[in-house]
Write an enzyme that holds these catalytic residues in place. Structure first.
Site, PDB file in Angstrom:
ATOM      1  N   SER A 126       0.815  -1.212   0.000  1.00 28.81           N
ATOM      2  CA  SER A 126       0.000   0.000   0.000  1.00 28.81           C
ATOM      3  C   SER A 126       0.858   1.277   0.000  1.00 28.81           C
ATOM      4  O   SER A 126       1.747   1.420  -0.846  1.00 28.81           O
ATOM      5  CB  SER A 126      -0.948  -0.071   1.196  1.00 28.81           C
ATOM      6  OG  SER A 126      -1.944   0.883   1.109  1.00 28.81           O
TER       7      SER A 126
ATOM      8  N   ASP B 155      -9.544  -3.382  -5.843  1.00 30.85           N
ATOM      9  CA  ASP B 155      -9.239  -4.232  -4.672  1.00 30.85           C
ATOM     10  C   ASP B 155     -10.019  -3.793  -3.440  1.00 30.85           C
ATOM     11  O   ASP B 155      -9.667  -4.136  -2.317  1.00 30.85           O
ATOM     12  CB  ASP B 155      -7.717  -4.272  -4.407  1.00 30.85           C
ATOM     13  CG  ASP B 155      -7.175  -2.971  -3.798  1.00 30.85           C
ATOM     14  OD1 ASP B 155      -7.953  -2.005  -3.603  1.00 30.85           O
ATOM     15  OD2 ASP B 155      -5.967  -2.923  -3.513  1.00 30.85           O
TER      16      ASP B 155
ATOM     17  N   HIS C 199      -7.551  -5.334  -0.810  1.00 32.63           N
ATOM     18  CA  HIS C 199      -6.328  -4.560  -0.549  1.00 32.63           C
ATOM     19  C   HIS C 199      -5.494  -5.157   0.598  1.00 32.63           C
ATOM     20  O   HIS C 199      -4.290  -5.348   0.471  1.00 32.63           O
ATOM     21  CB  HIS C 199      -6.775  -3.143  -0.184  1.00 32.63           C
ATOM     22  CG  HIS C 199      -5.695  -2.128  -0.167  1.00 32.63           C
ATOM     23  ND1 HIS C 199      -5.139  -1.615  -1.319  1.00 32.63           N
ATOM     24  CD2 HIS C 199      -5.059  -1.525   0.867  1.00 32.63           C
ATOM     25  CE1 HIS C 199      -4.213  -0.732  -0.992  1.00 32.63           C
ATOM     26  NE2 HIS C 199      -4.135  -0.665   0.324  1.00 32.63           N
TER      27      HIS C 199
END
Ligand SMILES: *[C@@H]1O[C@H](CO)[C@@H](O)[C@H](O)[C@H]1NC(C)=O
Ligand SMILES: *[C@@H]1O[C@H](CO)[C@@H](O)[C@H](O)[C@H]1NC(C)=O
Ligand SMILES: *[C@@H]1O[C@H](CO)[C@@H](O)[C@H](O)[C@H]1NC(C)=O
Length: 426
Positions: free
Chosen positions: A207, A366, A400
Site C-alpha cells: 500500500s 481491490d 487490498h
C-alpha cells in the site's frame, strides 16, 4: 472512534510449499543462510511513532497538560489503542499527531515542542501492532510466513518503518522527513546486503509503503539500485491512486473531531488522490448537479469542498509532480494486486453539499484501489523500455489488505520473494 477506523480504511491510505522446506533448516549468524535479505515497508498507519514533549509544547487543554509531563521521555504516540479509545485522552494524542506546514522552511514539521521518531527502524517489530486486526493490516501474516521459511528479524529480515503522516515532495522541494528516511534506508539496505554475503535485497512494500519504496528507488543512482536491489515486490499499490481519498477529503472539512483535524494537517492525505495521468479527462469521479470533477479538476474540487487555498497550492506544487512522475523503478519488479472486489469509482453529491454523505457508484478494484490504477502499472512500469523484468500478479476476489493477510495470497507474495529467477545478477 469512527475517525480512527476511517483513518485505517482510507489512508492505506490493511503455507510454505514443500520444495521450500530446506530453508527452514537452522542457521547461525556467522554462516550466511543462503537467503536474499528482505526489507519490508508496511502500509499507512503501521509504523509505530514515538514522541517526546519539550517546554515549547502548548497543550490544547488543561486535561492534556495534566496527562503527560514535559520530561523529555519518549512515549508511544502511535498507536496506542487504549488512549485512542479514551475520549478524554484522544484529543491530546490527536493534537500531538498534527503536522504544521512551515512556510519559512517550506516544509512540514511537527507541532512546536513535539519530537517524533519511528520505533525500531531496521526491525519488523516496530510495525507489528498488538491488535490482531492491525497485525493483518501490517504484514503480520507475511512476516510469520517468511519466518517459517527461515527468515530472522535483524539477520535476514528487516523493516523500514516511516512516518506515514509524511509524503515525498517533488524533487527540489525541502522534505526533511523523506530525505532522512532515504538516508536511513540506504544504510539499512547496504547493511542487510553486507551482512548476507553481499547478496542484494528483496524490497517488499504494501500500500502506501509502495510510494515510499518507489520514490526511494527512483531517487537512488541507477548503479546503486542494480547492485543492491535484486527484486522489488510491490503489493496493493496502483500507479495512479484511487477515488476514495476524495470522499475522505470532502467529509473531513466539516468533521471537527480532533483526529480528523490531525488527518487534515498531514501531507499523506494527498498521496493517493487519483492521478490525472491514469484517470482520464472524460471520466467524472465526482458528480454534482452543477458540475463534475475528474482527476484533472482536483484543485477545483478542493476549493469546492472548502479547503484553504494554500492547501490547494501544496497539492499542486508538492504532491502532483510526484504523482505525475510515478515511473518504472528499473529494478526487477513484481506488482501484486487484488482485483474483482467492489471499489468506489464515483461519488455523487447531487446537491453539491459535500458535508453530506455521498452516494457511491462501485466499479472493479481491490476494494480501495481502482482497477484503472492497477492496470496502469502494466503500462507505466511494464511498458517502460528501461524496465527489463516486470511481472503483474492479479489475485481475483482479494481485497487490498487480504493480499498480505489471506493464506493463499500471502503464499503468492512469499513465492515471489523467494523466487530465484534473478539470482545471477550478483
Ligand atoms: C498506552 O497508554 C496507556 C494509558 O496511557 C499506557 O498505560 C500504556 O503503557 C501505553 N502503551 C504503550 C505501548 O505505550
Ligand atoms: C456528469 O457526469 C455524468 C455521468 O457521466 C453525466 O451523465 C452528466 O451529464 C455530467 N454532468 C455534467 C454537468 O457535466
Ligand atoms: C449540508 O449538509 C449538512 C449535513 O447534512 C447540513 O447540516 C447542512 O445544512 C447542509 N448545507 C446546505 C447548504 O444545505
Amino acid at each position: 472512534m469512527a475517525t480512527t477506523l476511517q483513518l485505517h480504511r482510507l489512508i492505506p491510505l490493511l503455507f510454505i510449499p514443500f520444495f521450500l522446506f530446506h530453508f527452514a533448516e537452522p542457521h547461525t549468524k556467522s554462516q550466511p543462510s543462503g537467503l536474499y535479505p528482505v526489507v519490508l515497508l508496511p502500509g499507512s498507519t503501521c509504523s509505530q511513532l514515538e514522541a517526546r514533549l519539550t517546554e515549547a509544547y502548548t497543550p490544547p487543554s488543561l486535561e492534556c497538560a495534566a496527562l503527560r509531563k514535559v520530561d523529555g521521555r519518549w512515549f508511544r504516540l502511535w498507536k496506542n489503542n487504549t488512549e485512542l479509545e479514551d475520549p478524554s485522552v484522544s484529543p491530546c494524542v490527536a493534537d500531538q499527531l498534527r503536522l504544521i506546514f512551515d512556510h519559512v522552511a517550506d516544509d512540514y514539521r511537527n507541532v512546536a515542542g513535539v519530537e517524533t521518531r519511528v520505533l525500531d527502524f531496521g526491525s519488523t517489530r516496530g510495525f507489528l501492532a498488538d491488535d490482531d486486526a492491525d497485525r493483518d493490516l501490517c504484514m503480520g501474516k507475511l512476516i510469520e510466513s517468511l519466518e517459517r521459511a527461515g527468515y530472522r528479524d535483524g539477520e535476514t529480515l528487516f523493516g523500514a518503518p516511516y512516518d506515514f503522516r509524511q509524503a515525498p515532495a517533488a524533487p527540489g522541494q525541502p522534505c526533511r522527513a523523506f530525505s532522512q528516511f532515504q538516508r536511513r534506508l540506504w544504510a539499512l539496505i547496504e547493511h542487510a546486503s553486507r551482512t548476507n554475503g553481499n547478496r542484494p535485497v528483496v524490497l517488499v512494500s504494501h500500500s502506501q509503503g509502495g510510494y515510499f519504496a518507489l520514490e526511494f528507488l527512483n531517487r537512488s543512482p541507477i548503479a546503486w539500485r542494480r547492485k543492491h536491489v535484486k527484486h522489488f515486490v510491490m503489493a496493493s499499490t496502483g500507479a495512479g491512486g484511487f477515488v476514495l481519498p476524495m470522499q475522505a477529503m470532502a467529509s473531513s472539512v466539516s468533521d471537527e473531531s480532533p483526529l480528523s483535524r490531525s488527518w487534515r494537517s498531514v501531507p499523506s492525505k494527498f498521496t493517493a488522490l487519483p492521478s490525472p495521468k491514469v484517470f482520464d479527462r472524460d471520466m467524472p469521479l465526482v458528480i454534482t448537479r452543477g458540475r463534475n470533477y475528474t482527476a484533472h479538476d482536483i484543485p477545483e474540487f478542493m476549493m469546492a469542498v472548502g479547503l484553504p487555498a494554500f492547501e490547494v497550492t501544496l497539492y499542486e506544487t508538492r504532491t502532483l509532480p510526484v504523482a505525475m512522475n510515478f515511473r518504472a523503478p528499473v529494478v526487477p519488479t513484481t506488482c501484486i494486486n487484488g482485483v474483482g472486489v467492489p471499489t468506489v469509482e464515483k461519488l455523487v453529491y447531487w446537491d453539491g453539499n459535500f458535508s453530506q454523505a455521498s452516494d457511491v457508484v462501485y466499479g472493479d478494484g481491490d476494494g480501495l484501489v481502482n482497477l484503472a490504477s492497477i492496470l496502469a502499472l502494466d503500462t507505466v512500469i511494464g511498458d517502460d523500455p528501461r524496465q527489463e523484468y516486470y511481472k503483474s500478479v492479479k489475485i481475483s476476489g482479494t481485497s487490498h489488505t487480504k493480499v498480505i493477510s489471506d493464506g493463499a495470497a500471502v503464499q503468492h507474495v512469499v513465492n515471489e520473494i523467494l523466487c530465484e529467477e534473478f539470482a545471477g545478477q550478483e
